[in-house]
Scaffold this motif. Structure first.
Motif, mmCIF file in Angstrom:
data_model
loop_
_atom_site.group_PDB
_atom_site.id
_atom_site.type_symbol
_atom_site.label_atom_id
_atom_site.label_comp_id
_atom_site.label_asym_id
_atom_site.label_seq_id
_atom_site.Cartn_x
_atom_site.Cartn_y
_atom_site.Cartn_z
ATOM 1 N N MET A 56 30.649 26.988 60.517
ATOM 2 C CA MET A 56 31.086 26.316 61.422
ATOM 3 C C MET A 56 29.990 25.917 62.326
ATOM 4 N N MET A 57 28.836 26.948 62.653
ATOM 5 C CA MET A 57 27.758 26.382 63.319
ATOM 6 C C MET A 57 27.015 25.275 62.750
ATOM 7 N N GLU B 222 33.735 18.247 70.109
ATOM 8 C CA GLU B 222 33.923 18.863 69.186
ATOM 9 C C GLU B 222 32.627 19.813 68.595
ATOM 10 N N GLU B 223 31.628 19.264 68.903
ATOM 11 C CA GLU B 223 30.535 20.095 68.486
ATOM 12 C C GLU B 223 30.397 21.227 69.259
ATOM 13 N N VAL B 224 30.803 21.235 70.634
ATOM 14 C CA VAL B 224 30.449 22.448 71.275
ATOM 15 C C VAL B 224 31.615 23.546 71.089
ATOM 16 N N LEU B 225 33.012 22.789 70.669
ATOM 17 C CA LEU B 225 34.090 23.720 70.614
ATOM 18 C C LEU B 225 33.871 24.242 69.025
ATOM 19 N N THR C 262 30.808 24.920 67.646
ATOM 20 C CA THR C 262 29.714 26.050 67.889
ATOM 21 C C THR C 262 30.081 27.316 68.396
ATOM 22 N N MET C 263 31.311 27.411 69.388
ATOM 23 C CA MET C 263 31.552 28.373 70.050
ATOM 24 C C MET C 263 32.504 29.057 69.205
ATOM 25 N N ILE C 264 33.405 28.428 68.340
ATOM 26 C CA ILE C 264 34.344 29.218 67.520
ATOM 27 C C ILE C 264 33.308 29.982 66.499
ATOM 28 N N GLY C 265 32.422 29.266 65.877
ATOM 29 C CA GLY C 265 31.446 29.727 64.903
ATOM 30 C C GLY C 265 30.770 31.143 65.316
ATOM 31 N N VAL C 266 30.267 30.978 66.580
ATOM 32 C CA VAL C 266 29.589 32.085 67.205
ATOM 33 C C VAL C 266 30.570 33.243 67.445
ATOM 34 N N GLY C 267 31.644 32.865 68.052
ATOM 35 C CA GLY C 267 32.621 34.085 67.977
ATOM 36 C C GLY C 267 32.799 34.654 66.765
#
Length: 135
Positions: free
Chosen positions: A95-96, A111-114, A116-121
């Motif tokens: 996802m990142m 969409e990019e920020v969301l 990235t944040m889901i991928g990091v989580g």
């Protein structure tokens, strides 16, 4: 308290107490803080957005996340044999990577920020599962 026998193996690699997983969770947290602070700073001071949105920062951060993820999660599978942390971590890294490929200039910033944040989580969850399975 860390001791030399618990922390280092015969090859000089850090192996005990989940140091690499904790480091990876810290890196995930710093990435999340970066994402949120970038949004806040850009909203307040739009002139600083260029520096924080520099793609090189994201590419270097992703490279570090991939390297630590491969080392830590891969070592974890060899130690405890559970594949779930690697599967979840791979999904998070994917996802990142996908978020970086969207880019800032494509008009899909949210969409990019969301992503990235889901991928990091997900990556942080994978390192937590890896830590729990090892200890």
């Amino acid at each position: 308290m860390f001791t030399a026998t618990k922390l280092w193996n015969k090859d000089g690699l850090l192996i005990r107490d989940g140091l690499w997983d904790r480091l990876a969770v810290l890196l995930s947290g710093l990435c999340l803080v970066h994402c949120i602070s970038t949004i806040a700073i850009v909203a307040i001071l739009s002139s600083t957005g260029g520096m924080l949105f520099d793609p090189l920062i994201h590419e270097i951060g992703l490279g570090i996340a991939i390297a630590i993820g491969l080392f830590s999660l891969g070592r974890g599978v060899m130690d405890h044999g559970y594949i779930m942390p690697v599967a979840i971590g791979s999904l998070g890294l994917g996802m990142m990577i996908g978020a970086i490929s969207i880019g800032h200039d494509s008009g899909h910033g949210s969409e990019e920020v969301l992503s990235t944040m889901i991928g990091v989580g997900l990556l942080a969850l994978a390192h937590d599962l890896n830590y729990r399975a090892t200890h």
